[in-house]
Scaffold this active site. Structure first.
Site, short mmCIF file in Angstrom:
data_model
loop_
_atom_site.label_atom_id
_atom_site.label_comp_id
_atom_site.label_asym_id
_atom_site.label_seq_id
_atom_site.Cartn_x
_atom_site.Cartn_y
_atom_site.Cartn_z
N CYS A 89 -10.97 3.58 0.37
CA CYS A 89 -9.49 3.71 0.31
C CYS A 89 -9.09 2.82 1.72
O CYS A 89 -10.01 2.83 2.46
CB CYS A 89 -9.28 5.16 0.63
SG CYS A 89 -7.58 5.34 1.31
N CYS A 121 -4.29 -1.47 -2.00
CA CYS A 121 -4.76 -0.02 -2.23
C CYS A 121 -5.32 0.17 -3.27
O CYS A 121 -5.08 -0.14 -4.44
CB CYS A 121 -3.24 0.59 -2.30
SG CYS A 121 -3.13 2.22 -2.87
N GLU A 144 -2.41 8.38 7.95
CA GLU A 144 -0.95 7.89 8.13
C GLU A 144 -0.13 8.53 9.24
O GLU A 144 0.83 7.79 9.81
CB GLU A 144 -0.37 8.59 6.42
CG GLU A 144 1.03 7.84 6.21
CD GLU A 144 1.08 6.48 5.70
OE1 GLU A 144 0.01 6.00 5.37
OE2 GLU A 144 2.12 5.75 5.86
N HIS A 176 -7.23 3.07 3.84
CA HIS A 176 -6.69 3.95 5.16
C HIS A 176 -8.06 3.87 6.16
O HIS A 176 -8.13 4.15 7.22
CB HIS A 176 -6.14 5.22 4.80
CG HIS A 176 -4.88 5.08 4.52
ND1 HIS A 176 -4.22 4.67 3.41
CD2 HIS A 176 -3.71 5.66 5.27
CE1 HIS A 176 -2.87 5.08 3.35
NE2 HIS A 176 -2.58 5.26 4.30
N ASP A 190 0.84 -1.11 0.10
CA ASP A 190 -0.17 0.03 -0.08
C ASP A 190 0.72 1.15 -0.15
O ASP A 190 2.14 1.05 0.31
CB ASP A 190 -0.74 0.08 1.16
CG ASP A 190 -1.65 1.40 1.50
OD1 ASP A 190 -2.38 1.69 0.50
OD2 ASP A 190 -1.79 1.94 2.28
N SER A 191 0.41 2.35 -0.26
CA SER A 191 1.27 3.61 -0.31
C SER A 191 1.56 3.91 1.13
O SER A 191 2.66 4.73 1.44
CB SER A 191 0.26 4.89 -0.36
OG SER A 191 -0.81 4.93 0.44
N1 DGL Z 1 -4.70 3.29 0.71
C1 DGL Z 1 -4.84 3.96 -0.40
C2 DGL Z 1 -5.82 3.35 -1.20
O1 DGL Z 1 -6.69 2.41 -0.60
C3 DGL Z 1 -4.45 5.33 -0.75
C4 DGL Z 1 -4.20 6.45 0.08
C5 DGL Z 1 -3.02 7.42 -0.48
O2 DGL Z 1 -2.09 7.24 -0.51
O3 DGL Z 1 -3.38 8.52 -0.86
O4 DGL Z 1 -6.42 4.18 -1.91
#
Ligand code: DGL
Length: 279
Positions: free
Chosen positions: A197, A84, A165, A199, A21-22
């Site tokens: 997302c 992600c 984050e 997160h 993931d990011s």
């Molecule tokens: N967790 C990521 C997603 O599912 C991206 C969050 C990000 O880096 O902007 O899209």
């Protein structure tokens, strides 16, 4: 990047599953994978040094995704989970092209399960700007609108993944930002919210209280992390590479700060896991 294959194993089933993931968002998927496949060895890559992906260009997200996948494959992974939505939207087709034999699971916003539960026939979709503007999402949006007759209202949640984050799960800033995004969707009569997302599941309770505060009688929240774990299980079984020995291990890599990722593992998953920084 160079790989350290500390988990290199003799049998294909013993090889790890690579997940990326990011940043820490993918940990919301890891918890479902660990619950469903406790015997798998997992390698997690958090690209925190380059997060967030949501406001970057498509090219940037593609380059990062390919580099991380190469790294995880060099470390001996037998399957890949793109935990992600943003990276899936930009790069899953390219990763499948590059690794045609590799079982790959991506994640996308759960429009279909949301359409099945909404009563107001209006669903709010919370995701990054990059995900919502991707051709992959737009096609899904169009198809589901046609096949279900449900109205999907999208909300780009700029800045929210960054706060998560940073570990700001309940800070004033996070609560205010969530309130702004969720109120806009409730005002459109959305009774179901899709977490597009990885997160966002970490602020699900903040999202639910924001919906109540905005006047929603009841709100249904859809997270597709569990569906990813199920699909991974199917693919491992189908390829005969599911591990069925003792409890699996979890190791992590980050392009950001190892100590910070370690703390997130503790706080979000209640486990301690070795974390290595990768330049
Ligand atoms: N967790 C990521 C997603 O599912 C991206 C969050 C990000 O880096 O902007 O899209």
């Amino acid at each position: 990047m160079t790989a350290t294959a500390s988990l290199a194993a003799s049998t294909p089933a013993g090889q790890p599953v690579g997940i990326f993931d990011s940043g820490i968002g993918g940990l919301s998927v890891v918890r479902h994978i660990r619950a469903q496949l406790p015997q798998e060895n997992l390698l997690y890559f958090a690209d925190s040094g380059f997060a967030p992906y949501g406001d970057k260009t498509d090219k940037f997200v593609i380059e990062r995704s390919l580099a991380i996948a190469d790294f995880l494959l060099a470390a001996g992974c037998k399957a890949l989970v793109i935990a992600c939505n943003t990276a899936t939207a930009s790069a899953v087709h390219l990763l499948r092209e590059r690794y045609p034999q590799l079982p790959i699971v991506g994640i996308e916003p759960g429009l279909k399960p949301a359409a099945a539960v909404t009563r107001t026939r209006t669903v709010g979709v919370m995701a990054t700007d990059r995900t919502l503007s991707s051709p992959k999402f737009q096609l899904l949006h169009q198809q589901l609108t046609l096949s279900t007759g449900v109205r999907f209202v999208t909300q780009a949640c700029s800045g929210l993944a960054d706060l998560i984050e940073e570990g700001e799960l309940e800070s004033e800033k996070t609560v205010a930002l969530v309130q702004r995004y969720v109120s806009a969707l409730v005002a459109e009569r959305a009774d179901t919210l899709v977490l597009g997302c990885t997160h966002y599941p970490f602020v699900q309770s903040v999202i639910e209280s924001a919906a109540r505060k905005a006047g929603a009688d009841s709100i249904h929240v859809v997270d597709t992390g569990i569906a990813v774990a199920r699909q991974l299980t199917r693919l491992l079984d189908h390829n005969g590479i599911r591990r069925d020995e003792a409890e699996g291990t979890l190791e992590a890599f980050t392009s950001g700060d190892a100590a910070a990722l370690s703390r997130r593992f503790d706080r979000l998953l209640h486990i301690s896991s070795p974390v290595r920084e990768i330049v």
